[in-house]
Enzyme design. Structure first.
Site, PDB file in Angstrom:
ATOM      1  N   CYS A 234       0.849  -1.083   0.040  1.00  0.00           N
ATOM      2  CA  CYS A 234       0.100   0.052   0.678  1.00  0.00           C
ATOM      3  C   CYS A 234       0.831   1.406   0.489  1.00  0.00           C
ATOM      4  O   CYS A 234       1.355   1.703  -0.697  1.00  0.00           O
ATOM      5  CB  CYS A 234      -0.897  -0.139   0.983  1.00  0.00           C
ATOM      6  SG  CYS A 234      -2.271   0.523   0.734  1.00  0.00           S
TER       7      CYS A 234
ATOM      8  N   HIS B 239      -3.575  -5.149   0.893  1.00  0.00           N
ATOM      9  CA  HIS B 239      -3.001  -6.019   2.019  1.00  0.00           C
ATOM     10  C   HIS B 239      -2.883  -7.332   2.590  1.00  0.00           C
ATOM     11  O   HIS B 239      -4.029  -7.722   3.380  1.00  0.00           O
ATOM     12  CB  HIS B 239      -3.876  -4.962   2.967  1.00  0.00           C
ATOM     13  CG  HIS B 239      -4.101  -4.035   3.204  1.00  0.00           C
ATOM     14  ND1 HIS B 239      -2.867  -3.423   4.009  1.00  0.00           N
ATOM     15  CD2 HIS B 239      -4.271  -2.337   2.465  1.00  0.00           C
ATOM     16  CE1 HIS B 239      -3.043  -1.407   3.936  1.00  0.00           C
ATOM     17  NE2 HIS B 239      -4.186  -1.229   3.161  1.00  0.00           N
TER      18      HIS B 239
ATOM     19  N   GLU C 126      -1.088  -8.732   3.990  1.00  0.00           N
ATOM     20  CA  GLU C 126      -0.991  -8.668   5.634  1.00  0.00           C
ATOM     21  C   GLU C 126      -2.369  -9.599   6.460  1.00  0.00           C
ATOM     22  O   GLU C 126      -1.760 -10.212   7.268  1.00  0.00           O
ATOM     23  CB  GLU C 126       0.163  -7.736   6.428  1.00  0.00           C
ATOM     24  CG  GLU C 126      -0.426  -6.985   6.665  1.00  0.00           C
ATOM     25  CD  GLU C 126      -1.275  -5.418   5.669  1.00  0.00           C
ATOM     26  OE1 GLU C 126      -1.857  -4.980   5.912  1.00  0.00           O
ATOM     27  OE2 GLU C 126      -0.589  -5.911   4.397  1.00  0.00           O
TER      28      GLU C 126
END
Length: 262
Positions: free
Chosen positions: A117, A226, A228
């Site tokens: 990001c 994202h 993660e």
């Protein structure tokens, strides 16, 4: 002792700078630490967003990977030659100083890199690219923002749209297919692509969603979504962190075999 088998690779994460109880503080969100420790199987360390406290040569000789995270803040527009962002937009000048200074040196040294990001956007700016300041205001663009903040946080990171993966790139190797669903949530995006960067994926509105460094021999990948936050249920998210961790292990073996410069 066989250090390559007994020590985990060290991955540096540049912190955000924020205020806590009227004091300047440095921090990293839990999702990145979890994904690095659990899936990449590396040792994450936090680099403060404090230019005077960071020495690039010392860091490069101590790490095996470099991660730039997403953030509530945006890159200051002055960094890519645009007028300042509105006062209502949160920027982090301290992180800009550290991240954009370290990134070219880390890449030149052959350190594996993952940008997520804001980190994806920092990669583009570091290579001379520019950003769309508010993607949702541009004609023909999707609204890529996270939506209602009153929802539970896990709902912010649900898949939002499909990406078209460019054939022959690193992301296609990881995904093993031509399309994927991603949890893309952001305000800014790539306007002009930086020189020397390769597009790895695009959103349905043609916005660039993933990039890599064309000339880099090591793992380099920037993604606008994202992963993660989805390593527990997304094969692509797990593949990204697993591959990054594997690249860090290769770098670690090379680093520990090489003498530290005098």
């Amino acid at each position: 002792m066989n250090y390559s088998n007994s020590l985990k690779p060290v991955v540096a994460i540049v912190a955000d700078r924020f205020e806590r109880q009227k004091h300047a503080a440095h921090g990293v969100l839990e999702g990145y630490v979890h994904a690095l420790a659990r899936v990449a199987n590396v040792f994450p360390i936090v680099v403060p967003a404090h230019a005077e406290g960071v020495d690039a040569e010392t860091l490069i000789n101590s790490i095996d990977g470099f991660l730039l995270t997403g953030s509530p803040s945006n890159i200051a527009a002055e960094r890519y030659g645009a007028p300042p962002l509105p006062a209502s937009v949160h920027v982090d000048f301290a992180r800009d100083d550290v991240a954009l200074s370290l990134l070219p040196k880390v890449l030149e040294a052959g350190v594996p890199f993952l940008g997520i990001c804001r980190g994806f956007q920092e990669l583009n700016v570091a290579f001379g690219g520019t950003l769309e300041r508010a993607v949702h205001d541009q004609p023909g663009r999707l609204d890529h923002r996270e939506g209602d903040h009153d929802r539970p946080v896990e709902h912010w990171y649900e898949d939002r749209h499909e990406i078209a993966i460019v054939p022959g790139g690193r992301l296609e190797q990881l995904a093993g297919r031509a399309t994927a669903m991603v949890n893309s949530l952001h305000h800014q995006g790539v306007d002009r692509l930086g020189a020397g960067l390769r597009v790895e994926a695009r959103a349905p509105d043609d916005l660039v969603e993933a990039i890599s460094v064309e000339s880099a021999a090591q793992f380099t990948l920037g993604v606008q979504w994202h992963p993660e936050m989805r390593v527990d249920d997304s094969p692509l998210a797990r593949a990204i962190f697993t591959s990054f961790g594997d690249a860090c292990r290769i770098r670690q073996a090379q680093r520990l075999r090489s003498p530290i410069p005098a």
